[in-house]
Design an enzyme around this catalytic site. Sequence first.
Site, PDB file in Angstrom:
ATOM      1  CB  CYS A   1      40.195  44.179 -11.833  1.00  0.00           C
ATOM      2  SG  CYS A   1      41.837  44.902 -11.749  1.00  0.00           S
TER       3      CYS A   1
ATOM      4  CD  GLN B   1      21.627  39.316 -11.147  1.00  0.00           C
ATOM      5  OE1 GLN B   1      21.084  39.395 -12.280  1.00  0.00           O
ATOM      6  NE2 GLN B   1      22.370  40.299 -10.955  1.00  0.00           N
TER       7      GLN B   1
ATOM      8  N   GLY C   1      20.347  44.614  -2.049  1.00  0.00           N
ATOM      9  CA  GLY C   1      20.197  42.989  -1.974  1.00  0.00           C
ATOM     10  C   GLY C   1      21.110  42.409  -0.882  1.00  0.00           C
ATOM     11  CB  THR C   2      24.479  43.473   0.185  1.00  0.00           C
ATOM     12  OG1 THR C   2      25.024  43.360  -1.150  1.00  0.00           O
ATOM     13  CG2 THR C   2      25.670  43.027   1.134  1.00  0.00           C
TER      14      THR C   2
END
Length: 392
Positions: free
Chosen positions: A324, A178, A71-72
């Site tokens: 994170c 999505q 997708g990127t």
Amino acid sequence: MKIIYLDNNATTRVADEVIEEMLPYFGKLYGNPASMHTFGGQIHRKIEEARGRVSDLINAEPEEIIFTSCGTESDNTAIISALDSNPKKRHIVTTRVEHPAVLNFCKSMQKKGYEVKILPVDKLGRLSIDELNASVTENTAVVSIMYANNETGVIFPIKEIAEIVKSKGALFHTDAVQAVGKLLIDVKKIPIDMLSLSGHKLHAPKGVGALYIRKGTRFSPYIIGGHQEHGRRAGTENVASIIGLGKACELVKKHLHEENTRIKALRDKLEQRLLKSCPNARINGDPEHRLQNTVNISFEYVEGEAILLRLNEYNICASSGSACTSGSLEPSHVLRAMGVPFTAIHGSIRFSLSRYNTDEEIDLVLKIMPEIIKELRELSPYGREALLGAKS
Ligand code: PLP
């Protein structure tokens, strides 16, 4: 070990039917689709079958689809192609809630001298159509706005957005990573110029994606080399994964309606009962226009990471609203853009369901979540205050 996988917006399990379809192409059928011989030719035909299946899912024509690595890559390709094909236009419009594949790419274009307008959203994650209208100018080369948000599931009114963008003469790209597989999209009914999708979000493997490019749209390739994909994306094709993506699209088309009804019922049950059983919980995102598989819920005064660790003890997989990164807890840019208070961002959890989830799994989550939240709140001074508040 039985895993309860509720992190399907991160990635999905590859469907058994998809694996079966792919397997021969790791073994005996290893030819190069570009070869002249019959052995390569049969691989070429299978890739064209996959292209047909992908295009069918969004009601496009096969020649409007190119295969990419993810997708990127599709997102980056769409934006850079729009800029390179319209060199006189130096303006890009996007939103604050895009995936980094779009947002960070636009910011990198800003460093190269393009002007980038990043549209805000309201507290439900909705876009102001008036602001979009005012932001697209004669100088705008491309507007890139996602179909549905990966963190909250909020669905943007893409038809209305696309029509505004087209009326102003700019190109419209949508990151539908999505949305494809969860919503039925018809590019014949919506004036989208380019649309990105990704295999691993719809039960195909990781490392394969596609970009829809409407016939007649000027296109400039991002990856340059050989003549693959009619010169629009060089590099020997990821044959097995492309075939898997085709099969996954075929499965989605066949079963989407019944699956959506079942998934939505499970999601609604999870959401409504969590709101009842856990004090100081709130849903993030537009309740009316949301993907049927996603719930983003904040448990105030608890750390999302702590909830995830406790869930992990039961082999339950979900995500939190803080990523994170390099040792620091970076609060979600999407929830920040929506103005969600920090105490709620830090306690946010995203559950995202798929066709493989069952009622029993949801019942288990519903059983343990109130205990986890209560326990964690008792451990934290802020949490104890919240509990007292909830009782009084
Ligand atoms: N766009 C959206 C909305 C996503 O959710 C994702 C992945 O999470 C991507 C783009 C990137 O897709 P990929 O992982 O295939 O590069």
